[in-house]
Scaffold this motif. Structure first.
Motif, PDB file in Angstrom:
ATOM      1  N   PRO A 172      21.684  70.789   5.830  1.00 57.31           N
ATOM      2  CA  PRO A 172      20.733  70.414   6.880  1.00 57.31           C
ATOM      3  C   PRO A 172      21.278  69.247   7.713  1.00 57.31           C
ATOM      4  N   GLY A 173      21.283  69.443   9.026  1.00 55.14           N
ATOM      5  CA  GLY A 173      21.781  68.422   9.932  1.00 55.14           C
ATOM      6  C   GLY A 173      23.290  68.439  10.116  1.00 55.14           C
ATOM      7  N   TYR A 174      24.010  69.182   9.297  1.00 52.55           N
ATOM      8  CA  TYR A 174      25.466  69.277   9.391  1.00 52.55           C
ATOM      9  C   TYR A 174      25.886  70.663   8.897  1.00 52.55           C
ATOM     10  N   PRO A 175      25.573  71.700   9.681  1.00 54.25           N
ATOM     11  CA  PRO A 175      25.814  73.065   9.203  1.00 54.25           C
ATOM     12  C   PRO A 175      27.298  73.401   9.075  1.00 54.25           C
ATOM     13  N   LEU A 176      27.634  74.052   7.964  1.00 51.74           N
ATOM     14  CA  LEU A 176      28.986  74.530   7.677  1.00 51.74           C
ATOM     15  C   LEU A 176      28.914  75.932   7.090  1.00 51.74           C
ATOM     16  N   VAL A 177      29.965  76.699   7.295  1.00 50.85           N
ATOM     17  CA  VAL A 177      30.070  78.005   6.657  1.00 50.85           C
ATOM     18  C   VAL A 177      30.651  77.779   5.255  1.00 50.85           C
ATOM     19  N   PRO A 178      29.891  78.105   4.216  1.00 53.29           N
ATOM     20  CA  PRO A 178      30.402  77.912   2.849  1.00 53.29           C
ATOM     21  C   PRO A 178      31.613  78.798   2.565  1.00 53.29           C
ATOM     22  N   ALA A 179      32.448  78.349   1.646  1.00 53.79           N
ATOM     23  CA  ALA A 179      33.600  79.139   1.226  1.00 53.79           C
ATOM     24  C   ALA A 179      33.154  80.506   0.712  1.00 53.79           C
ATOM     25  N   ALA A 180      32.027  80.542   0.013  1.00 55.17           N
ATOM     26  CA  ALA A 180      31.535  81.812  -0.540  1.00 55.17           C
ATOM     27  C   ALA A 180      31.272  82.840   0.561  1.00 55.17           C
ATOM     28  N   VAL A 181      30.808  82.392   1.710  1.00 58.87           N
ATOM     29  CA  VAL A 181      30.571  83.311   2.832  1.00 58.87           C
ATOM     30  C   VAL A 181      31.905  83.841   3.363  1.00 58.87           C
ATOM     31  N   GLN A 182      32.896  82.983   3.465  1.00 61.34           N
ATOM     32  CA  GLN A 182      34.205  83.419   3.940  1.00 61.34           C
ATOM     33  C   GLN A 182      34.841  84.414   2.961  1.00 61.34           C
ATOM     34  N   VAL A 183      34.618  84.211   1.679  1.00 63.60           N
ATOM     35  CA  VAL A 183      35.078  85.157   0.662  1.00 63.60           C
ATOM     36  C   VAL A 183      34.376  86.503   0.857  1.00 63.60           C
ATOM     37  N   GLN A 184      33.070  86.467   1.112  1.00 59.46           N
ATOM     38  CA  GLN A 184      32.315  87.710   1.341  1.00 59.46           C
ATOM     39  C   GLN A 184      32.825  88.440   2.580  1.00 59.46           C
ATOM     40  N   TRP A 185      33.119  87.694   3.655  1.00 60.15           N
ATOM     41  CA  TRP A 185      33.669  88.325   4.864  1.00 60.15           C
ATOM     42  C   TRP A 185      34.958  89.067   4.535  1.00 60.15           C
ATOM     43  N   ALA A 186      35.851  88.412   3.792  1.00 56.83           N
ATOM     44  CA  ALA A 186      37.141  89.014   3.468  1.00 56.83           C
ATOM     45  C   ALA A 186      36.976  90.253   2.597  1.00 56.83           C
ATOM     46  N   LEU A 187      36.135  90.166   1.582  1.00 54.84           N
ATOM     47  CA  LEU A 187      35.926  91.302   0.693  1.00 54.84           C
ATOM     48  C   LEU A 187      35.331  92.488   1.448  1.00 54.84           C
ATOM     49  N   ALA A 188      34.358  92.225   2.290  1.00 59.52           N
ATOM     50  CA  ALA A 188      33.745  93.304   3.073  1.00 59.52           C
ATOM     51  C   ALA A 188      34.768  93.944   4.010  1.00 59.52           C
ATOM     52  N   ALA A 189      35.612  93.136   4.630  1.00 59.88           N
ATOM     53  CA  ALA A 189      36.643  93.675   5.527  1.00 59.88           C
ATOM     54  C   ALA A 189      37.647  94.522   4.755  1.00 59.88           C
ATOM     55  N   LEU A 190      38.061  94.061   3.590  1.00 59.28           N
ATOM     56  CA  LEU A 190      38.977  94.857   2.757  1.00 59.28           C
ATOM     57  C   LEU A 190      38.366  96.201   2.413  1.00 59.28           C
ATOM     58  N   GLU A 191      37.109  96.193   2.021  1.00 58.07           N
ATOM     59  CA  GLU A 191      36.446  97.440   1.645  1.00 58.07           C
ATOM     60  C   GLU A 191      36.293  98.380   2.837  1.00 58.07           C
ATOM     61  N   ARG A 192      36.102  97.835   4.041  1.00 55.31           N
ATOM     62  CA  ARG A 192      35.988  98.669   5.249  1.00 55.31           C
ATOM     63  C   ARG A 192      37.341  99.192   5.705  1.00 55.31           C
ATOM     64  N   GLN A 193      38.353  98.354   5.619  1.00 56.09           N
ATOM     65  CA  GLN A 193      39.625  98.635   6.283  1.00 56.09           C
ATOM     66  C   GLN A 193      40.697  99.275   5.405  1.00 56.09           C
ATOM     67  N   ILE A 194      40.711  98.976   4.121  1.00 53.93           N
ATOM     68  CA  ILE A 194      41.789  99.437   3.253  1.00 53.93           C
ATOM     69  C   ILE A 194      41.278 100.615   2.419  1.00 53.93           C
ATOM     70  N   LYS A 195      41.721 101.778   2.772  1.00 52.81           N
ATOM     71  CA  LYS A 195      41.262 102.999   2.115  1.00 52.81           C
ATOM     72  C   LYS A 195      41.929 103.164   0.749  1.00 52.81           C
ATOM     73  N   GLY A 196      41.197 103.753  -0.188  1.00 55.98           N
ATOM     74  CA  GLY A 196      41.754 104.073  -1.478  1.00 55.98           C
ATOM     75  C   GLY A 196      41.597 103.002  -2.540  1.00 55.98           C
ATOM     76  N   ALA A 197      41.104 101.863  -2.192  1.00 55.76           N
ATOM     77  CA  ALA A 197      40.888 100.801  -3.183  1.00 55.76           C
ATOM     78  C   ALA A 197      39.408 100.442  -3.168  1.00 55.76           C
ATOM     79  N   GLU A 198      38.801 100.496  -4.323  1.00 53.20           N
ATOM     80  CA  GLU A 198      37.358 100.300  -4.380  1.00 53.20           C
ATOM     81  C   GLU A 198      36.934  98.914  -4.829  1.00 53.20           C
ATOM     82  N   SER A 199      37.805  98.206  -5.522  1.00 56.63           N
ATOM     83  CA  SER A 199      37.413  96.864  -5.935  1.00 56.63           C
ATOM     84  C   SER A 199      38.611  95.925  -5.824  1.00 56.63           C
ATOM     85  N   TRP A 200      38.311  94.712  -5.458  1.00 56.03           N
ATOM     86  CA  TRP A 200      39.332  93.707  -5.208  1.00 56.03           C
ATOM     87  C   TRP A 200      39.016  92.458  -5.996  1.00 56.03           C
TER      88      TRP A 200
END
Length: 99
Positions: A23-51
């Motif tokens: 509050p008063g100093y918003p930041l994107v948590p590391a956990a959100v950036q991890v979620q972005w990366a995992l979601a992108a891997l699952e969308r973009q890299i075919k044939g791999a289901e878990s990372w």
């Protein structure tokens, strides 16, 4: 070797990624950036289901009001994911297929 895969992300206070952090100093948590990366891997890299996040470095604070790129590039061990903009790297992660 495959080319870099890039996704653009608009970072705003209203898209929920900064909610409650902090509050008063918003930041994107590391956990959100991890979620972005995992979601992108699952969308973009075919044939791999878990990372597995093998390494993660969060180098700078990511604040709302920025447009960043999530870059995925092949690495000999798996895939490297970086959150970047013109000012530099925010996060650098190494993802490997879960065994």
């Amino acid at each position: 070797m495959a080319e870099v895969i890039t996704e653009r992300i608009e970072v705003t206070e209203t898209n929920g990624c900064c909610e409650g952090h902090f509050p008063g100093y918003p930041l994107v948590p590391a956990a959100v950036q991890v979620q972005w990366a995992l979601a992108a891997l699952e969308r973009q890299i075919k044939g791999a289901e878990s990372w597995e996040l093998r390494q993660g470095k969060f180098l700078r604070e990511l604040k709302p009001g920025r447009t960043v790129e999530l870059n995925l590039r092949p690495d000999k061990r798996g895939w490297r994911a970086q959150v970047v903009d013109a000012e530099g790297v925010y996060a650098d992660m190494l993802w490997v297929p879960h065994e």
